[in-house]
Scaffold this motif. Structure first.
Motif, PDB file in Angstrom:
ATOM      1  N   ILE A 179       0.288  10.956   2.531  1.00 23.44           N
ATOM      2  CA  ILE A 179      -0.177  12.292   2.920  1.00 23.44           C
ATOM      3  C   ILE A 179       0.987  13.034   3.576  1.00 23.44           C
ATOM      4  CG2 ILE A 179      -1.809  13.605   4.330  1.00 23.44           C
ATOM      5  CD1 ILE A 179      -3.602  11.028   4.270  1.00 23.44           C
ATOM      6  N   ASP A 180       1.530  14.028   2.879  1.00 23.40           N
ATOM      7  CA  ASP A 180       2.614  14.834   3.443  1.00 23.40           C
ATOM      8  C   ASP A 180       2.055  15.829   4.455  1.00 23.40           C
ATOM      9  OD1 ASP A 180       5.013  13.914   2.276  1.00 23.40           O
ATOM     10  OD2 ASP A 180       4.460  14.868   0.379  1.00 23.40           O
ATOM     11  N   VAL A 181       2.716  15.926   5.603  1.00 25.47           N
ATOM     12  CA  VAL A 181       2.356  16.900   6.631  1.00 25.47           C
ATOM     13  C   VAL A 181       3.414  17.998   6.683  1.00 25.47           C
ATOM     14  CG1 VAL A 181       1.938  17.236   9.110  1.00 25.47           C
ATOM     15  CG2 VAL A 181       1.090  15.172   7.960  1.00 25.47           C
ATOM     16  N   TRP A 182       4.677  17.591   6.631  1.00 23.25           N
ATOM     17  CA  TRP A 182       5.793  18.540   6.612  1.00 23.25           C
ATOM     18  C   TRP A 182       6.975  17.887   5.911  1.00 23.25           C
ATOM     19  CZ3 TRP A 182      10.406  18.444   9.839  1.00 23.25           C
ATOM     20  CH2 TRP A 182      10.532  17.284  10.603  1.00 23.25           C
ATOM     21  N   ASP A 204       5.421  12.466   6.822  1.00 23.78           N
ATOM     22  CA  ASP A 204       4.104  12.073   6.317  1.00 23.78           C
ATOM     23  C   ASP A 204       3.219  11.584   7.462  1.00 23.78           C
ATOM     24  OD1 ASP A 204       4.077   8.782   6.060  1.00 23.78           O
ATOM     25  OD2 ASP A 204       6.069   9.691   6.007  1.00 23.78           O
ATOM     26  N   LEU A 205       1.917  11.638   7.245  1.00 20.79           N
ATOM     27  CA  LEU A 205       0.950  11.304   8.286  1.00 20.79           C
ATOM     28  C   LEU A 205       1.101   9.865   8.786  1.00 20.79           C
ATOM     29  CD1 LEU A 205      -1.456  12.233   9.974  1.00 20.79           C
ATOM     30  CD2 LEU A 205      -2.951  11.454   8.107  1.00 20.79           C
ATOM     31  N   GLY A 206       1.271   8.923   7.863  1.00 18.91           N
ATOM     32  CA  GLY A 206       1.404   7.525   8.279  1.00 18.91           C
ATOM     33  C   GLY A 206       2.599   7.298   9.188  1.00 18.91           C
ATOM     34  N   SER A 207       3.735   7.916   8.844  1.00 19.84           N
ATOM     35  CA  SER A 207       4.930   7.782   9.679  1.00 19.84           C
ATOM     36  C   SER A 207       4.733   8.438  11.039  1.00 19.84           C
ATOM     37  CB  SER A 207       6.142   8.396   8.970  1.00 19.84           C
ATOM     38  OG  SER A 207       6.451   7.673   7.810  1.00 19.84           O
ATOM     39  N   ILE A 208       4.073   9.588  11.041  1.00 23.56           N
ATOM     40  CA  ILE A 208       3.827  10.283  12.313  1.00 23.56           C
ATOM     41  C   ILE A 208       2.954   9.420  13.226  1.00 23.56           C
ATOM     42  CG2 ILE A 208       2.684  12.284  13.358  1.00 23.56           C
ATOM     43  CD1 ILE A 208       3.637  13.879  10.824  1.00 23.56           C
ATOM     44  N   ILE A 209       1.917   8.807  12.654  1.00 23.17           N
ATOM     45  CA  ILE A 209       1.046   7.934  13.453  1.00 23.17           C
ATOM     46  C   ILE A 209       1.808   6.697  13.917  1.00 23.17           C
ATOM     47  CG2 ILE A 209      -0.987   6.431  13.375  1.00 23.17           C
ATOM     48  CD1 ILE A 209      -2.228   8.512  11.419  1.00 23.17           C
TER      49      ILE A 209
END
Length: 194
Positions: free
Chosen positions: A66-69, A124-129
């Motif tokens: 899931i891309d966020v930015w 991506d969302l996973g990396s951000i979390i």
């Protein structure tokens, strides 16, 4: 599904590591299970949490990205430079010299740099979390260390500048191994590629 498994692993791994900051609860657990039992339980739960983090993140990357930015390409180069410092600091927490004396907790500083570097390079969302959780935990743990009143573990001898030179050399070699062997083979992401 992958994100849920990764988050469960983060809760378990970081939860166990946060237990160290709860000195009264930790002392009660050691009193009831014995020091050996506490260490075995701590190690097993940490290993299980780490396995879930790795498994969950791998599943997420394979099936549910899931891309966020989109980070600018330059952030990958900034991250690579920060990672060199992060690895050296982690090594300096074990080969103690002036770096250790100056920073007091180079392991936590290294973890913060590692997490921040990966947050800069990944949108991506996973990396951000994942990296946000480690960054938050490292900040919390450092603050808790400032507030502790007990002595902690037995002191480890601290050497001089020679230990710093060894830490930098070992850290540099470890960084090269991580960047050119581990990261592209295990993570399947090139550190040097744009």
């Amino acid at each position: 599904m992958g994100l849920s498994v990764m988050i469960l692993g983060l809760v378990l791994f970081l939860g166990v590591h946060t237990l160290t900051t709860q000195r009264t609860l930790r002392a009660r657990l050691i009193a009831s299970a014995g020091e050996g039992g506490y260490k075995i339980g701590y190690s097993l739960l940490s290993a299980a949490g780490l396995a879930l983090i790795v498994l969950g993140f791998a599943r997420y990357r394979a099936t549910g990205w899931i891309d966020v930015w989109t980070p600018p390409t330059a952030m990958k180069h900034v991250a690579a430079a920060l990672m060199l410092a992060a690895v050296i600091l982690v090594v300096a927490s074990y080969i103690r010299g002036r770096i250790y004396t100056t920073l007091k907790h180079p392991m936590l500083t290294g973890i913060k740099l590692w997490a921040a570097a990966h947050l800069l390079a990944n949108g991506d969302l996973g990396s951000i979390i994942l990296f946000g959780a480690f960054l938050g935990w490292a900040v919390f743990d450092r603050i808790s260390l400032k507030r502790r009143t007990d002595a902690g573990g037995p002191p480890i001898p601290v050497g001089g500048m020679g230990n710093d030179l060894i830490a930098v050399a070992v850290g540099f070699v470890a960084y090269l191994a991580l960047a050119f062997a581990f990261h592209p083979v295990v993570i399947r992401v090139s550190v040097v590629g744009a």
